[in-house]
Design a protein around this motif. Structure first.
Motif, PDB file in Angstrom:
ATOM      1  N   ALA A  34       0.587  -1.126   0.205  1.00  0.00           N
ATOM      2  CA  ALA A  34       0.099   0.136  -0.100  1.00  0.00           C
ATOM      3  C   ALA A  34       0.725   1.201   0.027  1.00  0.00           C
ATOM      4  O   ALA A  34       0.223   2.519  -0.191  1.00  0.00           O
ATOM      5  N   ILE A  35       2.269   1.224   0.057  1.00  0.00           N
ATOM      6  CA  ILE A  35       2.980   2.374   0.126  1.00  0.00           C
ATOM      7  C   ILE A  35       2.735   3.133  -1.120  1.00  0.00           C
ATOM      8  O   ILE A  35       2.882   2.601  -2.194  1.00  0.00           O
ATOM      9  N   GLY A  36       2.581   4.450  -1.098  1.00  0.00           N
ATOM     10  CA  GLY A  36       2.307   5.309  -2.146  1.00  0.00           C
ATOM     11  C   GLY A  36       1.108   5.527  -2.429  1.00  0.00           C
ATOM     12  O   GLY A  36       0.462   6.141  -3.414  1.00  0.00           O
ATOM     13  N   SER A  37      -0.056   4.816  -1.898  1.00  0.00           N
ATOM     14  CA  SER A  37      -1.600   5.010  -2.299  1.00  0.00           C
ATOM     15  C   SER A  37      -2.336   5.303  -0.956  1.00  0.00           C
ATOM     16  O   SER A  37      -1.618   5.435   0.178  1.00  0.00           O
ATOM     17  N   LYS A  38      -3.388   5.657  -1.391  1.00  0.00           N
ATOM     18  CA  LYS A  38      -4.184   6.019  -0.335  1.00  0.00           C
ATOM     19  C   LYS A  38      -4.646   5.010   0.673  1.00  0.00           C
ATOM     20  O   LYS A  38      -5.028   3.886   0.224  1.00  0.00           O
ATOM     21  N   VAL A  39      -4.674   5.270   2.057  1.00  0.00           N
ATOM     22  CA  VAL A  39      -5.190   4.443   3.038  1.00  0.00           C
ATOM     23  C   VAL A  39      -6.073   5.133   4.011  1.00  0.00           C
ATOM     24  O   VAL A  39      -6.162   6.254   4.211  1.00  0.00           O
ATOM     25  N   TRP A  40      -7.110   4.330   4.599  1.00  0.00           N
ATOM     26  CA  TRP A  40      -7.807   4.791   5.336  1.00  0.00           C
ATOM     27  C   TRP A  40      -7.666   3.862   6.803  1.00  0.00           C
ATOM     28  O   TRP A  40      -7.626   2.930   6.785  1.00  0.00           O
ATOM     29  N   ILE A  41      -7.572   4.672   7.786  1.00  0.00           N
ATOM     30  CA  ILE A  41      -7.170   4.329   9.063  1.00  0.00           C
ATOM     31  C   ILE A  41      -8.154   4.511  10.085  1.00  0.00           C
ATOM     32  O   ILE A  41      -8.410   5.784  10.353  1.00  0.00           O
ATOM     33  N   LEU A  42      -8.812   3.630  10.796  1.00  0.00           N
ATOM     34  CA  LEU A  42      -9.366   3.836  11.981  1.00  0.00           C
ATOM     35  C   LEU A  42      -8.548   3.608  12.874  1.00  0.00           C
ATOM     36  O   LEU A  42      -7.995   2.549  13.160  1.00  0.00           O
ATOM     37  N   MET A  43      -8.716   4.502  13.852  1.00  0.00           N
ATOM     38  CA  MET A  43      -7.794   4.913  15.032  1.00  0.00           C
ATOM     39  C   MET A  43      -8.616   4.150  16.319  1.00  0.00           C
ATOM     40  O   MET A  43      -9.994   4.314  16.240  1.00  0.00           O
ATOM     41  N   LYS A  44      -8.035   4.144  17.594  1.00  0.00           N
ATOM     42  CA  LYS A  44      -8.731   3.719  18.565  1.00  0.00           C
ATOM     43  C   LYS A  44      -9.250   4.989  19.117  1.00  0.00           C
ATOM     44  O   LYS A  44      -8.941   5.964  18.961  1.00  0.00           O
ATOM     45  N   GLY A  45     -10.791   4.636  19.325  1.00  0.00           N
ATOM     46  CA  GLY A  45     -11.610   5.966  19.764  1.00  0.00           C
ATOM     47  C   GLY A  45     -12.462   6.284  18.588  1.00  0.00           C
ATOM     48  O   GLY A  45     -12.886   5.465  17.666  1.00  0.00           O
ATOM     49  N   GLN A  46     -12.535   7.662  18.244  1.00  0.00           N
ATOM     50  CA  GLN A  46     -13.580   8.037  17.384  1.00  0.00           C
ATOM     51  C   GLN A  46     -13.073   9.015  16.295  1.00  0.00           C
ATOM     52  O   GLN A  46     -13.466   9.638  15.562  1.00  0.00           O
ATOM     53  N   THR A  47     -11.523   8.660  15.982  1.00  0.00           N
ATOM     54  CA  THR A  47     -10.866   9.267  14.967  1.00  0.00           C
ATOM     55  C   THR A  47     -10.646   8.393  13.868  1.00  0.00           C
ATOM     56  O   THR A  47     -10.217   7.173  13.897  1.00  0.00           O
ATOM     57  N   GLU A  48     -10.782   8.982  12.713  1.00  0.00           N
ATOM     58  CA  GLU A  48     -10.477   8.213  11.463  1.00  0.00           C
ATOM     59  C   GLU A  48      -9.473   9.191  10.576  1.00  0.00           C
ATOM     60  O   GLU A  48      -9.680  10.486  10.505  1.00  0.00           O
ATOM     61  N   ILE A  49      -8.398   8.623   9.935  1.00  0.00           N
ATOM     62  CA  ILE A  49      -7.532   9.284   9.079  1.00  0.00           C
ATOM     63  C   ILE A  49      -7.422   8.719   7.569  1.00  0.00           C
ATOM     64  O   ILE A  49      -7.268   7.550   7.503  1.00  0.00           O
ATOM     65  N   VAL A  50      -7.310   9.642   6.609  1.00  0.00           N
ATOM     66  CA  VAL A  50      -7.316   9.063   5.382  1.00  0.00           C
ATOM     67  C   VAL A  50      -5.937   9.674   4.914  1.00  0.00           C
ATOM     68  O   VAL A  50      -5.549  11.012   5.082  1.00  0.00           O
ATOM     69  N   GLY A  51      -5.158   9.442   4.286  1.00  0.00           N
ATOM     70  CA  GLY A  51      -3.759   9.848   3.657  1.00  0.00           C
ATOM     71  C   GLY A  51      -3.142   8.927   2.786  1.00  0.00           C
ATOM     72  O   GLY A  51      -3.452   7.787   2.619  1.00  0.00           O
ATOM     73  N   THR A  52      -2.059   9.348   2.195  1.00  0.00           N
ATOM     74  CA  THR A  52      -1.169   8.365   1.334  1.00  0.00           C
ATOM     75  C   THR A  52       0.063   7.856   2.212  1.00  0.00           C
ATOM     76  O   THR A  52       0.596   8.548   2.744  1.00  0.00           O
ATOM     77  N   LEU A  53       0.121   6.731   2.072  1.00  0.00           N
ATOM     78  CA  LEU A  53       1.158   5.915   3.197  1.00  0.00           C
ATOM     79  C   LEU A  53       2.585   6.047   2.405  1.00  0.00           C
ATOM     80  O   LEU A  53       2.851   5.867   1.196  1.00  0.00           O
ATOM     81  N   GLN A  54       3.202   6.706   3.036  1.00  0.00           N
ATOM     82  CA  GLN A  54       4.681   7.132   2.606  1.00  0.00           C
ATOM     83  C   GLN A  54       5.739   5.965   3.478  1.00  0.00           C
ATOM     84  O   GLN A  54       6.630   5.808   2.792  1.00  0.00           O
TER      85      GLN A  54
END
Length: 112
Positions: A34-54
């Motif tokens: 997945a390096i170089g592509s977009k990922v969706w990350i669900l964190m513990k709690g109420q936070t979610e993050i989308v970004g490009t995995l470096q």
């Protein structure tokens, strides 16, 4: 006792070979693809993050670029653009979705 780094590397390569021959994909292999592509990350709690995995490490600490943070407050989705490379602590990552577009759809459905 400590294991010599070369012995540990040899064991890891043998383990990878066994896993590859059985058709299984190791978790770190999936993240590596997945390096170089977009990922969706669900964190513990109420936070979610989308970004490009470096990049990442063996502890699943993640480096993301062009990240967007989503949180919910009283059923409302709060979007925050993070205008820098960020480092996420792997201890707080609950789920990583390679190629995921983010929580806007899922959180919007839950909030309505």
């Amino acid at each position: 006792t400590t294991t010599h780094p070369l012995l540990a590397q040899h064991r890891w390569k043998n383990y990878q070979g066994v896993m590859a021959s059985t058709g299984r994909v190791l978790p770190l292999e999936l993240i590596d693809k997945a390096i170089g592509s977009k990922v969706w990350i669900l964190m513990k709690g109420q936070t979610e993050i989308v970004g490009t995995l470096q990049g990442f490490d063996d502890y699943v600490n993640l480096v993301l670029a062009d990240a967007i943070e989503y949180t919910t407050v009283d059923g409302e989705i709060i979007r925050k653009d993070l205008n820098a490379e960020i480092l996420l602590n792997g201890n707080h990552v609950a789920v990583l979705v390679p190629g995921g577009n983010g929580p806007e759809d899922s959180m919007a459905v839950a909030a309505s």
